[in-house]
Design a protein around this motif. Structure first.
Motif, PDB file in Angstrom:
ATOM      1  N   VAL A 227      39.240  37.525  46.241  1.00 51.48           N
ATOM      2  CA  VAL A 227      38.775  37.146  47.608  1.00 51.48           C
ATOM      3  C   VAL A 227      40.504  37.655  48.091  1.00 51.48           C
ATOM      4  O   VAL A 227      41.110  38.528  48.998  1.00 51.48           O
ATOM      5  CB  VAL A 227      39.122  36.538  47.844  1.00 51.48           C
ATOM      6  CG1 VAL A 227      38.948  35.819  49.662  1.00 51.48           C
ATOM      7  CG2 VAL A 227      36.669  36.097  47.522  1.00 51.48           C
ATOM      8  N   VAL A 228      41.520  36.889  47.483  1.00 55.13           N
ATOM      9  CA  VAL A 228      43.087  36.490  48.274  1.00 55.13           C
ATOM     10  C   VAL A 228      43.394  38.544  48.022  1.00 55.13           C
ATOM     11  O   VAL A 228      44.078  38.820  49.013  1.00 55.13           O
ATOM     12  CB  VAL A 228      43.170  35.245  47.264  1.00 55.13           C
ATOM     13  CG1 VAL A 228      45.465  35.719  48.103  1.00 55.13           C
ATOM     14  CG2 VAL A 228      43.446  34.261  48.058  1.00 55.13           C
ATOM     15  N   VAL A 229      43.217  38.810  46.937  1.00 58.16           N
ATOM     16  CA  VAL A 229      44.049  39.886  46.327  1.00 58.16           C
ATOM     17  C   VAL A 229      43.704  40.835  47.202  1.00 58.16           C
ATOM     18  O   VAL A 229      45.093  41.472  48.037  1.00 58.16           O
ATOM     19  CB  VAL A 229      43.932  40.206  44.705  1.00 58.16           C
ATOM     20  CG1 VAL A 229      44.556  41.597  44.155  1.00 58.16           C
ATOM     21  CG2 VAL A 229      44.597  38.909  43.855  1.00 58.16           C
ATOM     22  N   PRO A 230      42.414  41.313  47.664  1.00 53.89           N
ATOM     23  CA  PRO A 230      42.498  42.754  48.114  1.00 53.89           C
ATOM     24  C   PRO A 230      43.117  42.476  50.196  1.00 53.89           C
ATOM     25  O   PRO A 230      43.671  43.685  50.517  1.00 53.89           O
ATOM     26  CB  PRO A 230      41.115  43.008  48.355  1.00 53.89           C
ATOM     27  CG  PRO A 230      40.669  42.140  48.198  1.00 53.89           C
ATOM     28  CD  PRO A 230      41.824  40.818  47.342  1.00 53.89           C
TER      29      PRO A 230
ATOM     30  N   ALA B  48      36.795  46.567  48.999  1.00 50.43           N
ATOM     31  CA  ALA B  48      37.849  46.203  49.862  1.00 50.43           C
ATOM     32  C   ALA B  48      39.166  47.222  49.151  1.00 50.43           C
ATOM     33  O   ALA B  48      39.644  47.136  49.948  1.00 50.43           O
ATOM     34  CB  ALA B  48      37.116  44.219  49.731  1.00 50.43           C
ATOM     35  N   ILE B  49      38.838  46.833  47.913  1.00 46.21           N
ATOM     36  CA  ILE B  49      39.976  47.192  47.367  1.00 46.21           C
ATOM     37  C   ILE B  49      40.487  49.299  47.474  1.00 46.21           C
ATOM     38  O   ILE B  49      41.554  48.709  47.329  1.00 46.21           O
ATOM     39  CB  ILE B  49      40.385  46.513  45.884  1.00 46.21           C
ATOM     40  CG1 ILE B  49      41.993  46.925  45.195  1.00 46.21           C
ATOM     41  CG2 ILE B  49      39.780  47.027  44.675  1.00 46.21           C
ATOM     42  CD1 ILE B  49      42.712  45.335  46.282  1.00 46.21           C
ATOM     43  N   LEU B  50      39.540  49.197  47.367  1.00 45.35           N
ATOM     44  CA  LEU B  50      38.875  50.301  46.953  1.00 45.35           C
ATOM     45  C   LEU B  50      39.620  51.137  48.870  1.00 45.35           C
ATOM     46  O   LEU B  50      40.222  52.114  48.424  1.00 45.35           O
ATOM     47  CB  LEU B  50      37.992  51.474  46.152  1.00 45.35           C
ATOM     48  CG  LEU B  50      36.905  50.904  45.197  1.00 45.35           C
ATOM     49  CD1 LEU B  50      36.192  51.751  44.787  1.00 45.35           C
ATOM     50  CD2 LEU B  50      38.066  52.349  44.860  1.00 45.35           C
ATOM     51  N   ILE B  51      39.103  50.300  49.272  1.00 47.20           N
ATOM     52  CA  ILE B  51      39.294  50.656  50.847  1.00 47.20           C
ATOM     53  C   ILE B  51      40.610  50.487  51.650  1.00 47.20           C
ATOM     54  O   ILE B  51      41.298  51.317  52.035  1.00 47.20           O
ATOM     55  CB  ILE B  51      38.549  50.557  51.662  1.00 47.20           C
ATOM     56  CG1 ILE B  51      37.101  50.573  51.867  1.00 47.20           C
ATOM     57  CG2 ILE B  51      38.677  50.368  52.948  1.00 47.20           C
ATOM     58  CD1 ILE B  51      36.251  49.958  52.722  1.00 47.20           C
TER      59      ILE B  51
END
Length: 261
Positions: A27-30, A258-261
């Protein structure tokens, strides 16, 4: 606006810590990565900052959740050891490797890691519906633990996304997998925090930093995460085992998007 995003991320981290053993990373990383990329002076180190801050958050979240599980009698020594020692060894190696890897490579590894984990959960039998219980064998504990430690420390994800599927495929209920995932994340959190704090000393752009760790964001995430854990324990009821596994998969997919966007 960034403060509200951080508080929301921290609150969600508290919920996922209790329900899924995610002490912070997924959750935190993105969220932190997104915030850092919009600050020109920090954008080229955005992923390092996100991973470093995530590992520090895990110390508090996973530590508190582990204490609560221990106090409730939900931790089983045979489930934690010797796997924890091998994860610790891998965490040291992963932490040492992290400082020499390019920021974009870490992001790509994070994405690939999520994709492989999702594919494994969806395509192989034994995750959604638990198989017959069997003990972790010595080789699996040794090599699996070291691998989990390396990858988790490198990407700042705590290892829960590997320990939960590993234990699940050995026939354990999701609740037992989650209870074990938090203490198994602690070696990664401690090693990763020390390495990113000391290894990034040359980077620190101000007083609110220790290496790549942003203390302001860490404080907000920890405080809101604690509220999220209290909220979960008080208001969210126990989830049936199979549904628990399905929600776990859906959460991984959401973080990947989330991380892709």
């Amino acid at each position: 606006m960034d403060i509200f995003i951080i508080i929301f991320a921290g609150f969600m981290t508290g919920i996922t810590t209790v329900l899924f053993g995610f002490g912070g990373g997924f959750v935190v990383v993105p969220f932190v990565y997104h915030i850092m990329t919009h600050q020109q002076i920090l954008s080229d180190r955005a992923m390092h900052i996100a991973v470093a801050t995530s590992t520090a958050v895990m110390i508090f979240n996973a530590g508190w959740a582990s204490f609560q599980s221990w106090r409730a009698g939900k931790l089983t020594a045979s489930l934690l050891f010797p796997l924890m020692w091998f994860i610790a060894v891998g965490a040291v190696v992963g932490s040492l490797l992290s400082g020499g890897i390019n920021d974009e490579i870490i992001r790509i590894l994070f994405i690939l890691y999520l994709m492989l984990t999702l594919a494994d959960c969806l395509l192989r039998k034994g995750f959604v519906i638990a198989s017959e219980r069997r003990m972790l064998k010595g080789f699996t504990a040794r090599m699996g633990g070291i691998f989990i430690g390396i990858v988790a420390a490198l990407l700042g994800v705590g290892g829960s996304v590997m320990t939960v599927p590993l234990l699940r495929r050995h026939g354990y209920e999701m609740q037992k997998c989650v209870s074990a995932a938090n203490p198994l994340s602690l070696p990664v959190a401690l090693c990763g925090t020390a390495m990113y704090g000391l290894g990034g000393v040359h980077f620190s752009p101000g007083e609110v930093w220790i290496g790549f760790i942003n203390l302001k964001i860490l404080t907000l995430l920890t405080a809101s995460g604690f509220m999220g854990m209290l909220f979960t324990r008080r208001f969210i009821p126990a989830v049936p085992d199979e549904l628990h596994a399905r929600i776990y998969i859906a959460l991984l997919a959401t973080v990947l998007i989330a991380i892709l966007i």
